[in-house]
Motif scaffolding. Structure first.
Motif, PDB file in Angstrom:
ATOM      1  N   LEU A 101      36.308  11.210  78.464  1.00  0.00           N
ATOM      2  CA  LEU A 101      35.347  10.282  79.083  1.00  0.00           C
ATOM      3  C   LEU A 101      36.135   9.072  79.831  1.00  0.00           C
ATOM      4  O   LEU A 101      35.805   8.719  80.605  1.00  0.00           O
ATOM      5  N   ALA A 102      37.262   8.685  79.254  1.00  0.00           N
ATOM      6  CA  ALA A 102      37.905   7.587  79.598  1.00  0.00           C
ATOM      7  C   ALA A 102      38.463   8.065  80.917  1.00  0.00           C
ATOM      8  O   ALA A 102      38.695   7.137  81.918  1.00  0.00           O
ATOM      9  N   ARG A 105      34.982   7.980  83.536  1.00  0.00           N
ATOM     10  CA  ARG A 105      34.317   6.875  83.768  1.00  0.00           C
ATOM     11  C   ARG A 105      34.823   6.021  85.091  1.00  0.00           C
ATOM     12  O   ARG A 105      33.674   5.756  85.921  1.00  0.00           O
ATOM     13  N   LEU A 112      25.698   7.369  83.784  1.00  0.00           N
ATOM     14  CA  LEU A 112      26.576   8.416  82.956  1.00  0.00           C
ATOM     15  C   LEU A 112      26.018   8.502  81.447  1.00  0.00           C
ATOM     16  O   LEU A 112      26.104   7.704  80.700  1.00  0.00           O
ATOM     17  N   ARG A 114      25.893  11.501  77.838  1.00  0.00           N
ATOM     18  CA  ARG A 114      26.530  12.415  77.137  1.00  0.00           C
ATOM     19  C   ARG A 114      25.979  13.052  76.319  1.00  0.00           C
ATOM     20  O   ARG A 114      24.816  12.551  75.465  1.00  0.00           O
ATOM     21  N   HIS A 125      31.214   2.803  74.743  1.00  0.00           N
ATOM     22  CA  HIS A 125      31.209   1.614  75.905  1.00  0.00           C
ATOM     23  C   HIS A 125      31.691   2.480  77.149  1.00  0.00           C
ATOM     24  O   HIS A 125      31.603   1.828  78.365  1.00  0.00           O
ATOM     25  N   LEU A 126      31.804   3.847  76.980  1.00  0.00           N
ATOM     26  CA  LEU A 126      32.228   4.416  78.557  1.00  0.00           C
ATOM     27  C   LEU A 126      30.945   5.215  78.931  1.00  0.00           C
ATOM     28  O   LEU A 126      31.099   5.893  79.997  1.00  0.00           O
ATOM     29  N   VAL A 127      29.881   5.060  78.320  1.00  0.00           N
ATOM     30  CA  VAL A 127      28.628   5.706  78.802  1.00  0.00           C
ATOM     31  C   VAL A 127      27.588   4.901  78.668  1.00  0.00           C
ATOM     32  O   VAL A 127      27.436   3.887  78.039  1.00  0.00           O
ATOM     33  N   ASP A 128      26.357   5.346  79.339  1.00  0.00           N
ATOM     34  CA  ASP A 128      25.164   4.536  79.549  1.00  0.00           C
ATOM     35  C   ASP A 128      24.174   4.932  78.532  1.00  0.00           C
ATOM     36  O   ASP A 128      23.339   4.102  77.970  1.00  0.00           O
TER      37      ASP A 128
END
Length: 227
Positions: A101-102, A105, A112, A114, A125-128
């Motif tokens: 993910l890191a 992103r 985005l 998952r 914090h890395l996806v919506d």
């Protein structure tokens, strides 16, 4: 975190889909935000968007109605999928790792999400949004797998995921009019399904309306939803 949608219609894994169902979704959902996840196990991103493919009529109808289209892809295909025309966002399959993910992103500026299963994982914090499944026993079987073969995590498992204030959790798996309120009370920010959105038109419109009413009453209008 404000959810990017309130209802997520996930395409059945096989068979034709009826584009006329979109009118029933809109009628049932009213002013709530709706999105569609284009998904077919094993299919390449390009195949999902094939203008002659099984999903093509649904895709055209959704675009006519300005309903966002998300593409379910394996993480290794995400970069390629992001360059395809007409994609409003990507949905990463298979419990992508925090490291993956890191890495992705910064290269995927659009919406985005998952798909995850089991115990809570970092990376909100890395996806919506994070699609957690199955909450209850699914009503739609995967190709090659018997119905009920996936182990539900239950409401306790859902609460474990939503305990993180940064989480925007979408509940999937046995979610319908009889179970939606419990999922929302457990902290889900949006509801997803396959069977509830794809079936006899009259029943679909009725079920989507029931989910929408529970979202309005128990979630969308709550202080937490406005935060």
């Amino acid at each position: 975190m404000t959810p990017p949608f309130h209802l997520l219609a996930i395409t059945p894994p096989t068979g034709p889909v009826d584009p006329e169902l979109v009118a029933g979704w809109r009628a049932g959902a009213g002013d709530l935000a709706l999105a569609v996840l284009l998904r077919e196990p094993g299919a390449a991103p390009e195949a999902l968007l094939d203008p002659q493919g099984r999903l093509a009529p649904l895709i055209r109808r959704c675009r006519d109605r300005a309903i966002p289209l998300l593409l379910a892809v394996d993480p290794e295909h995400a970069g390629r999928a992001a360059a395809l025309p007409g994609v409003d966002g990507l949905h990463l399959r298979g419990d992508p790792s925090l490291a993956r993910l890191a890495d992705l992103r910064p290269r995927l500026p659009g919406l985005l999400g998952r798909a995850v299963h089991g115990e809570p994982q970092a990376g909100h914090h890395l996806v919506d949004y994070t699609l957690v499944a199955p909450i209850f026993a699914p009503t739609t079987a995967q190709p090659g797998a018997p119905l009920g073969s996936k182990r539900p995590i239950g409401l306790a498992g859902l609460r474990a995921w939503t305990a993180d204030p940064a989480a925007c959790v979408v509940a999937l798996g046995g979610v319908g009019p009889a179970t939606a309120a419990d999922c929302l009370a457990a902290g889900a920010r949006a509801l997803a399904g396959i069977g509830v959105f794809f079936g006899p038109p009259a029943r679909v419109e009725q079920d989507v309306a029931a989910l929408s009413e529970q979202l309005r009453a128990l979630h969308v209008l709550s202080p937490r939803a406005r935060a």
